[in-house]
Design an enzyme around this catalytic site. Structure first.
Site, PDB file in Angstrom:
ATOM      1  NE  ARG A  29      -4.058  -1.981   0.861  1.00 22.41           N
ATOM      2  CZ  ARG A  29      -5.285  -1.977   0.340  1.00 22.41           C
ATOM      3  NH1 ARG A  29      -5.740  -0.905  -0.295  1.00 22.41           N
ATOM      4  NH2 ARG A  29      -6.049  -3.040   0.445  1.00 22.41           N
ATOM      5  CG  ASP A  30       1.577   5.541  -2.307  1.00 15.00           C
ATOM      6  OD1 ASP A  30       2.198   5.539  -3.397  1.00 15.00           O
ATOM      7  OD2 ASP A  30       1.693   6.456  -1.472  1.00 15.00           O
ATOM      8  CG  HIS A 100       7.238   3.141  -8.020  1.00 11.33           C
ATOM      9  ND1 HIS A 100       8.504   3.678  -8.101  1.00 11.33           N
ATOM     10  CD2 HIS A 100       6.382   4.186  -8.011  1.00 11.33           C
ATOM     11  CE1 HIS A 100       8.409   4.992  -8.131  1.00 11.33           C
ATOM     12  NE2 HIS A 100       7.123   5.327  -8.096  1.00 11.33           N
TER      13      HIS A 100
END
Ligand code: 5GP
Length: 114
Positions: A29-30, A100
């Site tokens: 998760r960011d 990413h």
């Protein structure tokens, strides 16, 4: 492995909420999500930008997209829709130089992006 931020996430020395891990990829998760679902999928080996890819990385990049699609599907976004983005270098807003793939889902996403 170099000591970049995302290398430390791969190594586990920086905590993150991991949603998938295998020998080649980690998805997490960011920390500053821009949508209800914001997941970053990264290779376990560092590649700075898309400009640094070689033909040997084709399968790796394909697996990153397939993994993002699988995560979106697992969370119910396959039909609603989602966005996958690689930012590359300054004008795109790339801030972490370990490739990413952003996966964004759960709200209407404007096009063109800002
Ligand atoms: P970029 O702007 O390089 O395309 O995206 C980098 C992303 O990494 C940003 O969305 C940012 O919020 C995220 N990020 C930066 N530092 C961390 C961190 O320590 N942990 C997590 N989970 N995400 C991070």
């Amino acid at each position: 492995m170099t000591d970049c931020l995302f290398c430390r996430i791969v190594a586990g020395s920086i905590p993150s909420t991991i949603v998938h891990r295998d020998d080649h990829l980690v998805a997490f998760r960011d920390i500053d999500p821009n949508a209800p679902m914001h997941v970053l999928t990264i290779p376990t080996t560092p590649i700075a930008t898309l400009n640094d890819l070689s033909s040997e990385d084709d399968a790796l990049i394909g697996s990153m997209f397939r993994r993002a699609a699988a995560i979106a599907t697992e969370h119910g976004y396959a039909d609603r829709g989602y966005r996958t983005v690689f930012n590359t270098n300054r004008e795109s807003g790339q801030t972490v130089f370990h490739v990413h793939l952003h996966l964004l889902a759960g709200r209407g996403l404007n096009w063109p992006p800002g």
